[in-house]
Design a protein around this motif. Structure first.
Motif, PDB file in Angstrom:
ATOM      1  N   LYS A  47       5.591   2.441  -5.691  1.00  0.00           N
ATOM      2  CA  LYS A  47       4.842   3.539  -6.299  1.00  0.00           C
ATOM      3  C   LYS A  47       4.223   3.140  -7.630  1.00  0.00           C
ATOM      4  CE  LYS A  47       6.688   7.763  -4.443  1.00  0.00           C
ATOM      5  NZ  LYS A  47       7.218   9.060  -4.741  1.00  0.00           N
ATOM      6  N   GLU A  48       4.826   2.242  -8.346  1.00  0.00           N
ATOM      7  CA  GLU A  48       4.314   1.827  -9.655  1.00  0.00           C
ATOM      8  C   GLU A  48       3.297   0.703  -9.547  1.00  0.00           C
ATOM      9  OE1 GLU A  48       4.982   3.519 -12.394  1.00  0.00           O
ATOM     10  OE2 GLU A  48       6.159   4.824 -11.111  1.00  0.00           O
ATOM     11  N   GLN A  49       2.971   0.291  -8.335  1.00  0.00           N
ATOM     12  CA  GLN A  49       2.005  -0.780  -8.143  1.00  0.00           C
ATOM     13  C   GLN A  49       0.777  -0.224  -7.435  1.00  0.00           C
ATOM     14  OE1 GLN A  49       4.627  -3.352  -5.919  1.00  0.00           O
ATOM     15  NE2 GLN A  49       4.786  -4.732  -7.678  1.00  0.00           N
ATOM     16  N   VAL A  50      -0.342  -0.836  -7.671  1.00  0.00           N
ATOM     17  CA  VAL A  50      -1.581  -0.403  -7.034  1.00  0.00           C
ATOM     18  C   VAL A  50      -2.188  -1.565  -6.271  1.00  0.00           C
ATOM     19  CG1 VAL A  50      -2.101   1.411  -8.697  1.00  0.00           C
ATOM     20  CG2 VAL A  50      -2.889  -0.902  -9.129  1.00  0.00           C
ATOM     21  N   ALA A  51      -3.055  -1.230  -5.311  1.00  0.00           N
ATOM     22  CA  ALA A  51      -3.688  -2.261  -4.491  1.00  0.00           C
ATOM     23  C   ALA A  51      -4.840  -2.901  -5.242  1.00  0.00           C
ATOM     24  CB  ALA A  51      -4.198  -1.639  -3.201  1.00  0.00           C
ATOM     25  N   ARG A  52      -4.977  -4.198  -5.095  1.00  0.00           N
ATOM     26  CA  ARG A  52      -6.102  -4.959  -5.628  1.00  0.00           C
ATOM     27  C   ARG A  52      -7.171  -5.026  -4.571  1.00  0.00           C
ATOM     28  NH1 ARG A  52      -4.494 -10.816  -6.946  1.00  0.00           N
ATOM     29  NH2 ARG A  52      -3.095 -10.228  -5.326  1.00  0.00           N
ATOM     30  N   THR A  60       1.652  -2.017 -12.936  1.00  0.00           N
ATOM     31  CA  THR A  60       1.329  -0.622 -13.228  1.00  0.00           C
ATOM     32  C   THR A  60       0.037  -0.536 -14.038  1.00  0.00           C
ATOM     33  OG1 THR A  60       2.650  -0.697 -15.229  1.00  0.00           O
ATOM     34  CG2 THR A  60       3.737   0.092 -13.243  1.00  0.00           C
ATOM     35  N   ARG A  61      -0.623   0.607 -13.936  1.00  0.00           N
ATOM     36  CA  ARG A  61      -1.865   0.824 -14.670  1.00  0.00           C
ATOM     37  C   ARG A  61      -1.560   0.993 -16.148  1.00  0.00           C
ATOM     38  NH1 ARG A  61      -6.434   2.503 -11.436  1.00  0.00           N
ATOM     39  NH2 ARG A  61      -5.756   2.947  -9.330  1.00  0.00           N
ATOM     40  N   GLY A  62      -2.449   0.488 -16.954  1.00  0.00           N
ATOM     41  CA  GLY A  62      -2.319   0.649 -18.395  1.00  0.00           C
ATOM     42  C   GLY A  62      -2.886   1.984 -18.839  1.00  0.00           C
TER      43      GLY A  62
END
Length: 176
Positions: A47-52, A60-62
């Motif tokens: 959940k804390e990671q996003v797709a590239r 995580t997003r800054g």
């Protein structure tokens, strides 16, 4: 099972098994596929990671950056204006500036249809092409229409209250 090249049920059955195997091999570890629309994370990512873009996961997003400066103003739109005054009884007169033309109109009552005269025709010469504002006044049996140009010049024309318009546009002394 049978060959794909053979006709009949065997061919269909073989094709039915081959397609899921091919699709299953495309979606595997390291390939980013959204779990659900708007989820913000990808298959195989937490959940804390996003797709590239192009697959894989990132951290995580800054925090959101500061708002940028306002861009330059766009081009001015076409000039358009309207003015209305009361006439005798319940009549009214209007002047309209639209699509580079000036019109004067009259109607007997506030709900009646307007009768319009185009003040940019040959019988009313001298209309300024850069007109951007319009006003109307009634007095002494005449309807006076003034326009203001983008350069600050004022021009005037007049018609009878029956909207007989035969005089041309005249420049009025600048207000400054």
């Amino acid at each position: 099972m049978g060959s794909v090249t053979k006709a009949g049920r065997r061919g269909w059955l073989a094709l039915g098994l081959a397609v899921p195997l091919v699709l299953g091999s495309l979606v595997g570890p390291g390939v980013a596929v959204a779990a659900e629309p708007g989820a913000g994370y990808a298959y195989g990512c937490g959940k804390e990671q996003v797709a590239r873009a192009g697959g894989g996961c990132t951290g995580t997003r800054g925090p959101r950056g500061p708002k940028g400066e306002r861009g330059p103003a766009g081009p001015a739109g076409p000039c358009a204006d309207i003015d209305t005054v009361s006439g005798a009884g319940t009549s009214e007169f209007s002047a309209v500036l639209s699509r580079g033309k000036a019109y004067v109109g009259a109607r007997a009552t506030p709900t009646a249809a307007y009768y319009w005269q185009d003040l940019t025709k040959a019988r009313t010469p001298g209309f300024p092409r850069s007109a951007c504002g319009v006003s109307v006044r009634v007095g002494g049996g005449r309807v006076y229409v003034k326009v203001l140009t983008t350069g600050g010049d004022v021009y005037e024309n007049s018609c009878t209250t029956a909207l007989v318009c035969t005089s041309g546009w005249t420049a009025v002394v600048k207000p400054y």
